[in-house]
Design a protein around this motif. Structure first.
Motif, short mmCIF file in Angstrom:
data_model
loop_
_atom_site.label_atom_id
_atom_site.label_comp_id
_atom_site.label_asym_id
_atom_site.label_seq_id
_atom_site.Cartn_x
_atom_site.Cartn_y
_atom_site.Cartn_z
N GLY A 20 11.74 5.91 16.67
CA GLY A 20 13.03 5.84 17.31
C GLY A 20 13.05 6.44 18.70
N TRP A 21 11.93 6.96 19.16
CA TRP A 21 11.89 7.57 20.47
C TRP A 21 11.94 6.49 21.53
CZ3 TRP A 21 7.77 12.01 20.18
CH2 TRP A 21 8.22 12.95 19.26
N SER A 22 12.49 6.85 22.68
CA SER A 22 12.64 5.89 23.76
C SER A 22 11.38 5.83 24.61
CB SER A 22 13.86 6.26 24.59
OG SER A 22 13.77 7.60 25.02
N ALA A 23 11.44 5.10 25.68
CA ALA A 23 10.28 4.85 26.54
C ALA A 23 9.67 6.14 27.04
CB ALA A 23 10.70 3.98 27.72
N PRO A 24 8.35 6.12 27.35
CA PRO A 24 7.69 7.32 27.84
C PRO A 24 8.39 7.88 29.07
CG PRO A 24 6.08 5.61 27.39
CD PRO A 24 7.45 4.99 27.24
N GLY A 25 8.43 9.20 29.13
CA GLY A 25 9.03 9.87 30.26
C GLY A 25 10.53 10.06 30.13
N ALA A 27 13.92 11.07 27.49
CA ALA A 27 14.20 11.91 26.33
C ALA A 27 14.29 11.05 25.08
CB ALA A 27 15.50 12.67 26.53
N PRO A 28 13.65 11.45 24.00
CA PRO A 28 13.74 10.71 22.76
C PRO A 28 15.13 10.84 22.13
CG PRO A 28 12.14 12.49 22.57
CD PRO A 28 12.73 12.55 23.93
N ASP A 29 15.38 9.99 21.20
CA ASP A 29 16.64 10.00 20.46
C ASP A 29 16.68 11.25 19.59
OD1 ASP A 29 18.69 9.63 18.64
OD2 ASP A 29 18.22 7.52 18.31
N ASP A 30 17.59 12.18 19.88
CA ASP A 30 17.67 13.44 19.14
C ASP A 30 17.92 13.21 17.65
OD1 ASP A 30 17.16 15.03 21.33
OD2 ASP A 30 19.27 15.30 21.83
N ALA A 31 18.69 12.19 17.30
CA ALA A 31 18.96 11.91 15.89
C ALA A 31 17.67 11.58 15.15
CB ALA A 31 19.96 10.77 15.76
N LEU A 99 3.47 20.37 20.50
CA LEU A 99 2.26 19.77 21.05
C LEU A 99 2.29 18.25 20.90
CD1 LEU A 99 -0.38 22.32 19.73
CD2 LEU A 99 0.69 22.24 22.00
N PHE A 100 2.74 17.78 19.74
CA PHE A 100 2.85 16.35 19.51
C PHE A 100 3.86 15.72 20.48
CE2 PHE A 100 4.87 12.68 17.57
CZ PHE A 100 3.77 11.91 17.21
N GLN A 101 5.03 16.33 20.59
CA GLN A 101 6.06 15.79 21.48
C GLN A 101 5.58 15.78 22.93
OE1 GLN A 101 9.32 18.39 20.52
NE2 GLN A 101 10.04 17.07 18.86
N GLN A 108 7.78 16.56 30.73
CA GLN A 108 9.16 16.76 31.15
C GLN A 108 10.14 16.44 30.02
OE1 GLN A 108 9.61 15.61 35.13
NE2 GLN A 108 11.82 15.79 35.15
N ALA A 109 9.94 15.32 29.34
CA ALA A 109 10.82 14.94 28.23
C ALA A 109 10.69 15.92 27.07
CB ALA A 109 10.52 13.52 27.77
N ALA A 110 9.47 16.37 26.79
CA ALA A 110 9.27 17.32 25.69
C ALA A 110 9.95 18.65 25.98
CB ALA A 110 7.78 17.53 25.44
N MET A 111 9.87 19.11 27.22
CA MET A 111 10.53 20.36 27.57
C MET A 111 12.05 20.21 27.49
SD MET A 111 8.16 22.50 27.81
CE MET A 111 9.02 23.92 28.46
N ALA A 112 12.55 19.03 27.86
CA ALA A 112 13.98 18.77 27.74
C ALA A 112 14.43 18.89 26.29
CB ALA A 112 14.32 17.40 28.31
N LEU A 113 13.57 18.47 25.35
CA LEU A 113 13.88 18.62 23.93
C LEU A 113 14.01 20.08 23.53
CD1 LEU A 113 11.49 15.94 22.40
CD2 LEU A 113 13.99 15.86 22.44
N GLN A 114 13.33 20.95 24.25
CA GLN A 114 13.40 22.39 24.00
C GLN A 114 14.55 23.04 24.76
OE1 GLN A 114 11.22 23.42 21.65
NE2 GLN A 114 10.58 21.29 21.74
#
Length: 166
Positions: A20-25, A27-31, A99-101, A108-114
């Motif tokens: 369900g994650w979106s395109a690279p770079g 932010a993935p779908d939080d749900a 690490l996976f994210q 950048q997207a992984a840090m945004a998740l944090q």
């Protein structure tokens, strides 16, 4: 090739939410992340991970996981060089999920998740590598760490899982 089993990491949760994650770079779908937190599978292929690391990671992180020179100091653009993935770096400070994210969606997207705003040169590999290949690379990296370092990182992963990734 032989598979290596990580005993310290439970594999009860599915990786299906990663689809369900979106395109690279981006932010993935939080749900999707909330529904299926990424967890290292019980069986990983360390030999394939080593080969994939050499092909996709070593150009930045070094063939011996040593990272780029002065990796702790930002460059003129404000971004940090690629850190080492051996025990001298900070990779082992992070739980498997992070690490996976970081690998799948990019730094950048992984840090945004944090909840952190951070410029990162780490690209997203989610359209280049399968989830299993990402886990194989991470498992390879972990096999290079001394026992105590692996144990601390596994504990951090366990706490992260118990807290639902928060």
């Amino acid at each position: 090739m032989k598979s290596w089993t990580l005993i310290a990491v439970p594999a009860a949760l599915s990786l299906a939410g990663a689809a369900g994650w979106s395109a690279p770079g981006t932010a993935p779908d939080d749900a999707a992340l909330d529904a299926d937190m990424p967890v290292m599978p019980a069986a990983v292929d360390v030999a394939q991970g080593r080969s994939l690391y050499a092909a996709t990671c070593a150009s930045c992180h070094g063939p011996n996981l040593e990272g780029q020179p002065d990796w702790r100091s930002p460059g003129p653009d404000g971004r940090f060089p690629a850190p080492p993935h051996d025990e001298t770096g900070h990779t082992w400070h992070h739980p498997d999920r992070v690490l996976f994210q970081y690998t799948k969606v990019g730094g950048q997207a992984a840090m945004a998740l944090q909840g952190v705003e951070f410029d990162s040169d780490m690209p997203a590999f989610g359209e280049i590598l399968t989830d299993q290949e990402i886990w194989n690379i991470l498992a390879y990296i972990q096999t290079t760490w001394p026992g105590r370092t692996r144990a601390v990182q596994a504990e951090r992963t366990e706490v992260d899982l118990a807290n639902g990734g928060n």
